[in-house]
Design a protein around this motif. Structure first.
Motif, PDB file in Angstrom:
ATOM      1  N   GLU A 146      40.025  25.878  60.953  1.00 48.40           N
ATOM      2  CA  GLU A 146      39.894  24.553  61.556  1.00 48.40           C
ATOM      3  C   GLU A 146      39.310  24.659  62.959  1.00 48.40           C
ATOM      4  O   GLU A 146      38.385  23.918  63.319  1.00 48.40           O
ATOM      5  CB  GLU A 146      41.271  23.894  61.587  1.00 48.40           C
ATOM      6  CG  GLU A 146      41.285  22.431  61.987  1.00 48.40           C
ATOM      7  CD  GLU A 146      42.695  21.859  61.952  1.00 48.40           C
ATOM      8  OE1 GLU A 146      42.845  20.714  61.488  1.00 48.40           O
ATOM      9  OE2 GLU A 146      43.649  22.562  62.382  1.00 48.40           O
ATOM     10  N   LYS A 147      39.819  25.605  63.754  1.00 53.77           N
ATOM     11  CA  LYS A 147      39.331  25.784  65.124  1.00 53.77           C
ATOM     12  C   LYS A 147      37.892  26.287  65.157  1.00 53.77           C
ATOM     13  O   LYS A 147      37.117  25.940  66.048  1.00 53.77           O
ATOM     14  CB  LYS A 147      40.241  26.769  65.866  1.00 53.77           C
ATOM     15  CG  LYS A 147      41.657  26.229  66.116  1.00 53.77           C
ATOM     16  CD  LYS A 147      42.553  27.298  66.717  1.00 53.77           C
ATOM     17  CE  LYS A 147      43.977  26.780  66.900  1.00 53.77           C
ATOM     18  NZ  LYS A 147      44.899  27.830  67.437  1.00 53.77           N
ATOM     19  N   GLU A 148      37.528  27.110  64.161  1.00 58.21           N
ATOM     20  CA  GLU A 148      36.171  27.670  64.104  1.00 58.21           C
ATOM     21  C   GLU A 148      35.170  26.697  63.489  1.00 58.21           C
ATOM     22  O   GLU A 148      33.968  26.974  63.475  1.00 58.21           O
ATOM     23  CB  GLU A 148      36.186  28.961  63.284  1.00 58.21           C
ATOM     24  CG  GLU A 148      36.990  30.087  63.928  1.00 58.21           C
ATOM     25  CD  GLU A 148      37.203  31.252  62.990  1.00 58.21           C
ATOM     26  OE1 GLU A 148      36.713  31.191  61.843  1.00 58.21           O
ATOM     27  OE2 GLU A 148      37.864  32.237  63.385  1.00 58.21           O
ATOM     28  N   GLY A 149      35.649  25.575  62.994  1.00 64.85           N
ATOM     29  CA  GLY A 149      34.756  24.584  62.407  1.00 64.85           C
ATOM     30  C   GLY A 149      34.347  24.898  60.977  1.00 64.85           C
ATOM     31  O   GLY A 149      33.430  24.268  60.435  1.00 64.85           O
ATOM     32  N   LYS A 150      35.026  25.874  60.353  1.00 61.80           N
ATOM     33  CA  LYS A 150      34.696  26.190  58.965  1.00 61.80           C
ATOM     34  C   LYS A 150      35.167  25.086  58.025  1.00 61.80           C
ATOM     35  O   LYS A 150      34.595  24.900  56.949  1.00 61.80           O
ATOM     36  CB  LYS A 150      35.320  27.523  58.565  1.00 61.80           C
ATOM     37  CG  LYS A 150      34.702  28.716  59.285  1.00 61.80           C
ATOM     38  CD  LYS A 150      35.333  30.031  58.826  1.00 61.80           C
ATOM     39  CE  LYS A 150      34.680  31.213  59.523  1.00 61.80           C
ATOM     40  NZ  LYS A 150      35.287  32.498  59.111  1.00 61.80           N
ATOM     41  N   ILE A 151      36.246  24.408  58.403  1.00 55.19           N
ATOM     42  CA  ILE A 151      36.694  23.211  57.685  1.00 55.19           C
ATOM     43  C   ILE A 151      36.810  22.088  58.703  1.00 55.19           C
ATOM     44  O   ILE A 151      36.974  22.331  59.911  1.00 55.19           O
ATOM     45  CB  ILE A 151      38.041  23.413  56.967  1.00 55.19           C
ATOM     46  CG1 ILE A 151      39.167  23.705  57.962  1.00 55.19           C
ATOM     47  CG2 ILE A 151      37.935  24.512  55.925  1.00 55.19           C
ATOM     48  CD1 ILE A 151      40.568  23.706  57.339  1.00 55.19           C
ATOM     49  N   GLY A 152      36.734  20.857  58.217  1.00 48.81           N
ATOM     50  CA  GLY A 152      36.834  19.724  59.130  1.00 48.81           C
ATOM     51  C   GLY A 152      38.233  19.581  59.694  1.00 48.81           C
ATOM     52  O   GLY A 152      38.415  19.480  60.913  1.00 48.81           O
ATOM     53  N   SER A 153      39.227  19.577  58.804  1.00 52.12           N
ATOM     54  CA  SER A 153      40.616  19.446  59.256  1.00 52.12           C
ATOM     55  C   SER A 153      41.549  19.915  58.155  1.00 52.12           C
ATOM     56  O   SER A 153      41.180  19.953  56.979  1.00 52.12           O
ATOM     57  CB  SER A 153      40.940  17.992  59.620  1.00 52.12           C
ATOM     58  OG  SER A 153      40.820  17.151  58.485  1.00 52.12           O
ATOM     59  N   LEU A 154      42.777  20.258  58.570  1.00 52.96           N
ATOM     60  CA  LEU A 154      43.821  20.643  57.636  1.00 52.96           C
ATOM     61  C   LEU A 154      44.752  19.458  57.442  1.00 52.96           C
ATOM     62  O   LEU A 154      45.223  18.872  58.426  1.00 52.96           O
ATOM     63  CB  LEU A 154      44.602  21.849  58.167  1.00 52.96           C
ATOM     64  CG  LEU A 154      45.736  22.373  57.280  1.00 52.96           C
ATOM     65  CD1 LEU A 154      45.191  22.902  55.964  1.00 52.96           C
ATOM     66  CD2 LEU A 154      46.526  23.469  58.003  1.00 52.96           C
ATOM     67  N   HIS A 155      44.996  19.104  56.204  1.00 49.77           N
ATOM     68  CA  HIS A 155      45.912  18.002  55.884  1.00 49.77           C
ATOM     69  C   HIS A 155      47.273  18.268  56.524  1.00 49.77           C
ATOM     70  O   HIS A 155      47.736  19.410  56.586  1.00 49.77           O
ATOM     71  CB  HIS A 155      46.029  17.914  54.356  1.00 49.77           C
ATOM     72  CG  HIS A 155      46.910  16.817  53.863  1.00 49.77           C
ATOM     73  ND1 HIS A 155      46.876  15.544  54.373  1.00 49.77           N
ATOM     74  CD2 HIS A 155      47.857  16.801  52.880  1.00 49.77           C
ATOM     75  CE1 HIS A 155      47.745  14.780  53.725  1.00 49.77           C
ATOM     76  NE2 HIS A 155      48.359  15.536  52.827  1.00 49.77           N
ATOM     77  N   LYS A 156      47.924  17.236  57.000  1.00 44.10           N
ATOM     78  CA  LYS A 156      49.155  17.405  57.780  1.00 44.10           C
ATOM     79  C   LYS A 156      50.343  17.904  56.961  1.00 44.10           C
ATOM     80  O   LYS A 156      51.333  18.364  57.519  1.00 44.10           O
ATOM     81  CB  LYS A 156      49.536  16.095  58.475  1.00 44.10           C
ATOM     82  CG  LYS A 156      49.930  14.971  57.531  1.00 44.10           C
ATOM     83  CD  LYS A 156      50.280  13.691  58.302  1.00 44.10           C
ATOM     84  CE  LYS A 156      51.495  13.862  59.170  1.00 44.10           C
ATOM     85  NZ  LYS A 156      51.910  12.580  59.814  1.00 44.10           N
ATOM     86  N   TYR A 157      50.265  17.815  55.635  1.00 43.66           N
ATOM     87  CA  TYR A 157      51.358  18.289  54.781  1.00 43.66           C
ATOM     88  C   TYR A 157      50.877  19.432  53.881  1.00 43.66           C
ATOM     89  O   TYR A 157      49.695  19.504  53.526  1.00 43.66           O
ATOM     90  CB  TYR A 157      51.864  17.174  53.864  1.00 43.66           C
ATOM     91  CG  TYR A 157      52.423  15.968  54.576  1.00 43.66           C
ATOM     92  CD1 TYR A 157      53.687  15.988  55.144  1.00 43.66           C
ATOM     93  CD2 TYR A 157      51.671  14.801  54.667  1.00 43.66           C
ATOM     94  CE1 TYR A 157      54.207  14.865  55.781  1.00 43.66           C
ATOM     95  CE2 TYR A 157      52.174  13.671  55.312  1.00 43.66           C
ATOM     96  CZ  TYR A 157      53.434  13.718  55.866  1.00 43.66           C
ATOM     97  OH  TYR A 157      53.947  12.612  56.503  1.00 43.66           O
TER      98      TYR A 157
END
Length: 351
Positions: A302-313
């Motif tokens: 997530e921090k490296e921008g490889k994915i947009g975001s991690l679902h909160k659950y």
């Protein structure tokens, strides 16, 4: 006197449970565990168990080639044998796969019949039913005697050279092998087909001479075009839960699931989360829950921008012994939460 070799895992050999799942292959020249019952029941067929192979489920799964090589080398020293029996494995997935792996190797090298037994939802059924006789077994070891009896009944017929009547009559899973059968008295194919057709149109029971297995196919989802803008959710059958297991998820044969908030967490901490899965040694997962539910790696992505975001659950249940029906039901209950939060993809981790 016919000679039979058996294969069992560390648990049924009395070596130990998950703490001994890395037990290395060993050949005993006497019956052990359920092979004692097998030996007793085979006496009527003038047969005896001359060796029992014992191997830990983890050792077979993580060192498969080595385990098989060592077992086959040990069997060379046992001498000639006429049949190989593995299990019964019930619904234990790793055990079922282990029985199938060694059974397949033994059949290929020694050209002897192989019999095992598994519950219909054991993954070993689909993997190995074409390679050997896989009897339709029970869910748990509580039915050990019944499953052993079914295996030895078929084993006795094979050892005596009697005709094997087929999967329905003998109780094993269809192997995809077709044999010609001569009816007495003879009935031509046209008459048999018309008889089945009439029964079908009249709503009467009939048995087809050509059974086509039904496959539960899941359509492949379209690929995500841009992971760097995708919201990814995490799910697991590895039983990772908060230490108090608030949803009371069962450690085997699960009928419950839970969703757990990881907002603000860079990783899952041991002592805060744990596994309640009964199918493997929990020590590593309890020390570092991220080995099963890798929130730490997903945060890095997530921090490296490889994915947009991690679902909160993340979503969790236990896979061992859980039926396909319950798994499907739980998935249908989870999906609306993912759709509501516009999740683009899911990573399912297991053990």
């Amino acid at each position: 006197m016919k000679n039979v070799v058996c294969y069992i895992n560390q648990f049924f050999a009395g070596v130990g449970g998950e703490d001994k799942a890395d037990f290395e292959p060993e050949v005993k020249k006497t019956p052990a565990g359920p092979t004692g019952l097998i030996n007793q029941q085979l006496k009527a067929a003038d047969a005896q168990v001359v060796a029992t192979v014992v191997c830990g489920d983890n050792f077979m799964s993580t060192h498969r080639d080595e385990a098989i090589e060592r077992i086959l080398k040990a069997l060379d020293e046992v001498g000639e044998f006429d049949l190989f029996i593995a299990g019964p494995a019930f619904q234990a997935g790793r055990y079922g796969v282990a029985c199938g792996e060694i059974g397949k190797a033994v059949a290929a090298k020694y050209h002897v019949p192989v019999i095992t037994s598994m519950h219909p939802e054991n993954p070993g059924v689909e993997m190995f039913k074409k390679e050997m006789y896989v009897m339709k077994g029970s869910h748990s070891a509580g039915s050990m005697k019944d499953d052993v009896t079914a295996m030895t009944k078929l084993a006795a017929k094979i050892l005596k050279g009697e005709d094997i009547l087929g999967p329905d009559a003998e109780g094993y899973f269809q192997r995809g092998i077709r044999h010609q059968v001569w009816l007495n008295p003879p009935v031509c194919a046209a008459d048999r087909a018309i008889e089945m057709l009439l029964k079908k149109v009249n709503g009467e029971p009939y048995t087809s001479e050509l059974n086509i297995p039904k496959k539960d196919l899941v359509p492949i989802a379209d690929a995500l075009k841009d992971l760097s803008h995708a919201k990814i959710a995490m799910a697991t059958t590895g039983g990772i839960v908060p230490v108090d297991n608030p949803d009371k998820i069962q450690s085997a044969s699960a009928t419950r699931w839970g969703k757990y908030d990881v907002t603000g967490m860079d990783r899952l901490e041991g002592g805060v989360f744990k596994t309640i899965h009964a199918g493997f040694d929990p020590a590593a997962a309890n020390a570092d829950p991220n080995v099963i539910m890798p929130i730490d790696v997903m945060r890095e992505f997530e921090k490296e921008g490889k994915i947009g975001s991690l679902h909160k659950y993340f979503y969790s249940t236990v896979g061992t012994g859980t039926t396909q029906g319950e798994a499907k039901r739980m998935a249908k209950e989870i999906i609306p939460f993912l759709e509501e939060d516009h999740v683009d993809g899911i990573i399912m981790t297991s053990t």
